[in-house]
Write an enzyme that holds these catalytic residues in place. Sequence first.
Site, PDB file in Angstrom:
ATOM      1  N   SER A  78       3.205 -30.229   1.287  1.00  0.00           N
ATOM      2  CA  SER A  78       3.790 -30.355   2.618  1.00  0.00           C
ATOM      3  C   SER A  78       3.322 -29.236   3.534  1.00  0.00           C
ATOM      4  O   SER A  78       3.059 -28.110   3.096  1.00  0.00           O
ATOM      5  CB  SER A  78       5.315 -30.310   2.529  1.00  0.00           C
ATOM      6  OG  SER A  78       5.902 -30.190   3.813  1.00  0.00           O
ATOM      7  N   TYR A 110      12.417 -25.534   0.605  1.00  0.00           N
ATOM      8  CA  TYR A 110      11.514 -26.675   0.418  1.00  0.00           C
ATOM      9  C   TYR A 110      10.063 -26.245   0.580  1.00  0.00           C
ATOM     10  O   TYR A 110       9.205 -26.551  -0.254  1.00  0.00           O
ATOM     11  CB  TYR A 110      11.863 -27.776   1.421  1.00  0.00           C
ATOM     12  CG  TYR A 110      10.869 -28.906   1.454  1.00  0.00           C
ATOM     13  CD1 TYR A 110      10.865 -29.882   0.466  1.00  0.00           C
ATOM     14  CD2 TYR A 110       9.940 -29.012   2.487  1.00  0.00           C
ATOM     15  CE1 TYR A 110       9.953 -30.929   0.492  1.00  0.00           C
ATOM     16  CE2 TYR A 110       9.026 -30.052   2.531  1.00  0.00           C
ATOM     17  CZ  TYR A 110       9.033 -31.008   1.535  1.00  0.00           C
ATOM     18  OH  TYR A 110       8.123 -32.041   1.557  1.00  0.00           O
ATOM     19  N   LYS A 128       6.940 -26.133  -2.180  1.00  0.00           N
ATOM     20  CA  LYS A 128       5.652 -26.791  -2.007  1.00  0.00           C
ATOM     21  C   LYS A 128       4.501 -25.776  -2.092  1.00  0.00           C
ATOM     22  O   LYS A 128       3.405 -26.106  -2.575  1.00  0.00           O
ATOM     23  CB  LYS A 128       5.611 -27.523  -0.664  1.00  0.00           C
ATOM     24  CG  LYS A 128       6.498 -28.766  -0.621  1.00  0.00           C
ATOM     25  CD  LYS A 128       6.116 -29.800  -1.671  1.00  0.00           C
ATOM     26  CE  LYS A 128       6.843 -31.122  -1.453  1.00  0.00           C
ATOM     27  NZ  LYS A 128       6.521 -32.124  -2.508  1.00  0.00           N
TER      28      LYS A 128
END
Length: 239
Positions: free
Chosen positions: A133, A143, A147
């Site tokens: 991402s 998050y 990633k």
Amino acid sequence: MGRTVLVTGGTSGIGRAVAARFAADGADVVITGRHRDTVESAAEELGVRGLACDATRPEEVAALAGEPAGSLDVLVNAAGGLPAAPDAGAPPLEALARQWLSSVSANVLTAVLTTAAVRDRLAPGSAIVSLGSIGAERGGGSYGAAKAALAAWNASLAAELGPRDVTCNVISSGYVAGTNFFGDGMTEERHRRLVEETLLKRPGTPDDIARTIVFLASPGARHITGQTIHVNGGAFTTR
């Protein structure tokens, strides 16, 4: 005979688009997802095989190791997502720990466990592609950090599997419309802002990512490995 392809998180969004692309090319595709009903429904609609598997659970991934039977040509680690909503009643540090563990579990552990379970079945000339991402590059919180860890793991995996002629790459996607990634968090204002950040002035589509993944698993990409490929319409550029 077509190739054998395993796609985790293949019931919706990007994973589903990836499965559809490989199936259209004549591959024997198996998709996984956490919920049996959605897996069975998606598999029937796509004309592929489906297996219920929560890729954060070692015992379920171990059961997946022999499916599909035989050698494996392509593994796409598409399972992942935003962390679970925090428990409003939990102490702040406990809530923070749960958030980070949720992000790492969903976005790193899923790929690590699945790859470990099937790596001995990867045929020479096969490919592993994991879904990263743009959040790894800027303001992604737990998050984005997960990633980024996925990309670091991929680099070491590529070094391990390179002598076996197995390529390992990460697709770092930008804003992709037509998925349930944002849930209720996508507003018209946020959509416009994310589109404006791109150079192409449009959001990505699941098929944009799927087509790039299919290329990375093709003969034309056999000398590309250990890389993070940014597919974001120019919202984040590299040199």
